[in-house]
Design an enzyme around this catalytic site. Structure first.
Site, short mmCIF file in Angstrom:
data_model
loop_
_atom_site.label_atom_id
_atom_site.label_comp_id
_atom_site.label_asym_id
_atom_site.label_seq_id
_atom_site.Cartn_x
_atom_site.Cartn_y
_atom_site.Cartn_z
N LYS A 182 0.84 -1.20 0.00
CA LYS A 182 0.00 0.00 0.00
C LYS A 182 0.87 1.25 0.00
CE LYS A 182 -4.14 -1.79 2.22
NZ LYS A 182 -5.26 -1.57 1.34
N ASP A 235 -6.65 -13.51 10.73
CA ASP A 235 -6.89 -12.88 9.43
C ASP A 235 -6.20 -11.51 9.30
OD1 ASP A 235 -8.22 -12.74 6.87
OD2 ASP A 235 -9.60 -11.27 7.72
N HIS A 240 -1.20 -8.23 8.77
CA HIS A 240 -1.23 -6.79 8.45
C HIS A 240 -0.88 -5.92 9.67
CE1 HIS A 240 -3.05 -8.33 4.95
NE2 HIS A 240 -4.31 -8.32 5.34
C1 BG6 Z 1 -7.39 -9.35 3.87
C2 BG6 Z 1 -8.30 -9.99 4.87
O1 BG6 Z 1 -6.08 -9.79 4.04
O2 BG6 Z 1 -7.42 -7.93 4.05
C3 BG6 Z 1 -9.72 -9.47 4.70
O3 BG6 Z 1 -8.27 -11.39 4.66
C4 BG6 Z 1 -9.74 -7.96 4.78
O4 BG6 Z 1 -10.59 -10.03 5.67
C5 BG6 Z 1 -8.70 -7.35 3.84
O5 BG6 Z 1 -11.03 -7.54 4.41
C6 BG6 Z 1 -8.58 -5.86 4.07
O6 BG6 Z 1 -7.74 -5.33 3.09
P1 BG6 Z 1 -7.92 -3.84 2.58
O7 BG6 Z 1 -6.82 -3.64 1.61
O8 BG6 Z 1 -9.29 -3.76 1.98
O9 BG6 Z 1 -7.81 -2.98 3.79
#
Ligand code: BG6
Length: 485
Positions: A182, A235, A240
């Site tokens: 990102k 998840d 993240h």
């Molecule tokens: C993914 C998760 O890795 O990231 C999802 O598995 C989540 O559950 C998504 O919705 C969120 O990503 P972003 O880029 O939309 O913030």
């Protein structure tokens, strides 16, 4: 103006090609890179799926999904050139004996980059890696891309890493955490290490605490069965959120080389104080959403969506401590959840109050400075500082913001994270991907919490969809005399 350098000729093979990730993220990302002319004419995308459709059925499905968000009008020629690159094969990923159509398609292309993207459940990572090796389909410029999650705990991650590592060298393995692609996450590096003024402030003496929020207004959608098996901790937090903690907390790397940044990140993961035993009760909160209204739309509860009761958490909040010289005593509060009021991801660095207040009338109380790094939407950086309100009379102070909106400043479309990551894979640059030791250290730490939850029967709180989470999340900060922003 961004400099877009073409990549070398490639074959990109996507396992899980008819799945959500491929159709909604990967192929749109490839489309944008195609439109910007980064791909040689001869490069190909080979989608592998289990859906019993032929190529034209697949392309129809792709066009339908892609045009939900992308306008193709006036770009028919470009679209045609894009779909000309795409093939669709129905083969059984688990049985390399059925791979002959794939082998035929790859024949004679051993001198180009061959990237295998596994947009599949992790149980297929090892078998597909082995399949390529055993079928003699590996070439010198080989890469294999693993979508998160790599496993569901430390042990299973080790098994996968061993299996894939037995077939490919570590620098050929690209473990994706799309947050690392990102734009604003990348900008965090620029902000921290491209500006001399911040580094002296980036420490325990000046910073009171850090908050990281990753809120989503959406529910779990059509991944509910998969999600129900893993929950929000696995998840979002294991990957993240911990990656963001690393980027905020790490020491300056000596360069931007593949390993220099990852070496610093792993030190943060290793310095995370374990949240184990009874500590889970005071340091973590888990919850699941009830029905409610999100952005004016009535939505069902998680259990209604699933069709049964479940113990899976859709919200997690916790207090983390980074046990090292720089961060000792500075709590990191993190939270993430589905069906919150809005899509909103932000890192907030809360500085300490001034040491001696000289503005002491009721109109001039100072508030501590705060640096907000907004990841999405409306990417930007905001620094709140105290300022005098203009005008005569009593000295009145008020917090105001120095506000940098990236969109206003740079005025360009922000590329999706997958656009950057796919290009980095093709270039063979693993810096933005997770190394084996990072993934395993993150699992080791997360496993402690999972075990604690089970052992101490950690309560699953509930929250109404469209609110900012359960009471426990507020209490987590209240106890320390702080509150969520
Ligand atoms: C993914 C998760 O890795 O990231 C999802 O598995 C989540 O559950 C998504 O919705 C969120 O990503 P972003 O880029 O939309 O913030």
């Amino acid at each position: 103006m961004a400099q877009l350098l073409p990549v070398d000729d490639f074959d990109l093979i996507i396992f899980g090609g008819s799945g959500d990730l491929a159709l909604r993220k990967l192929l749109p990302a490839l489309w944008h890179r195609h439109c910007d002319g980064q791909f040689p004419v001869s490069s190909r995308i080979i989608s592998i799926g289990r859906s019993e459709i032929d190529r034209s059925g697949y392309l129809e499905l792709l066009e339908k999904t892609l045009t939900e968000n992308i306008d193709l009008s006036g770009r028919q020629e470009l679209w045609q050139a894009f779909v000309d690159r795409i093939s669709y094969l129905e083969v059984d990923a688990l049985d390399s004996g059925t791979w002959s159509p794939l082998a035929e398609m790859l024949a004679g292309r051993d001198d180009v980059i061959r990237a295998v993207y596994l947009a599949t459940p992790p149980s297929l990572f090892g078998p597909v890696a082995r399949g390529f090796r055993e079928a003699g389909l590996c070439v010198p410029e080989m890469r294999i891309v693993l979508e998160k999650p790599v496993g569901r705990d430390f042990e299973s991650a080790q098994v996968i890493n061993d299996e894939v590592g037995g077939c490919f060298a570590e620098n050929q393995i690209f473990r994706i955490d799309h947050y690392l692609g990102k734009e604003t996450v990348q900008n965090l590096l620029a902000l921290r290490f491209g500006n001399a003024i911040l580094e002296p402030l980036w420490r325990r003496e000046v910073i009171d605490h850090v908050q990281i929020t990753m809120a989503e207004d959406l529910g779990v959608g059509n991944r509910i069965e998969f999600y129900n098996d893993i929950g929000a901790l696995r998840d979002m937090v294991q990957n993240h959120m911990l990656q963001l903690v690393c980027l905020v907390a790490m020491e300056p790397p000596s360069s931007l080389d593949d390993d220099a940044v990852r070496d610093e990140k792993i030190k943060v993961l290793r310095a995370l104080k374990p949240i184990v035993g009874e500590k889970v009760v005071t340091h973590t909160v888990r919850a699941q959403y009830l029905g409610g209204a999100v952005k004016g739309r009535v939505v069902p509860s998680y259990a209604e969506e699933l069709g049964s009761e479940s113990q899976a958490e859709t919200f997690v909040a916790m207090k983390l401590e980074v046990d090292n010289w720089r961060w000792s005593g500075v709590p990191f509060f993190i939270r993430t959840g589905k069906r919150l009021p809005a899509k909103h991801s932000e890192i907030v660095i809360q500085f300490k109050p001034v040491p001696h207040p000289i503005f002491d009338s009721e109109y001039s109380a100072t508030q501590p400075n705060r640096l907000s790094i907004k990841l999405q939407p409306d990417e930007g950086v905001k620094l709140s500082i105290m300022s005098k309100e203009p005008g005569p009379g009593q000295l009145r102070l008020r917090p105001v913001s120095l506000n940098l909106s990236f969109e206003e400043t740079f005025g360009i479309r922000y590329p999706d994270a997958y656009e950057r990551l796919v290009i980095e894979v093709l270039r063979g640059n693993p810096a933005l991907f997770m190394r084996r030791d990072e993934v395993e250290a993150a699992w080791r730490w997360t496993d402690g919490i999972l075990e604690g939850w089970e052992k101490y029967n950690q309560q699953l709180e509930s929250y109404v969809a469209g609110t900012w989470g359960p009471t426990g999340a507020s209490v987590l900060l209240d106890r320390t005399g702080r509150s969520w922003f």
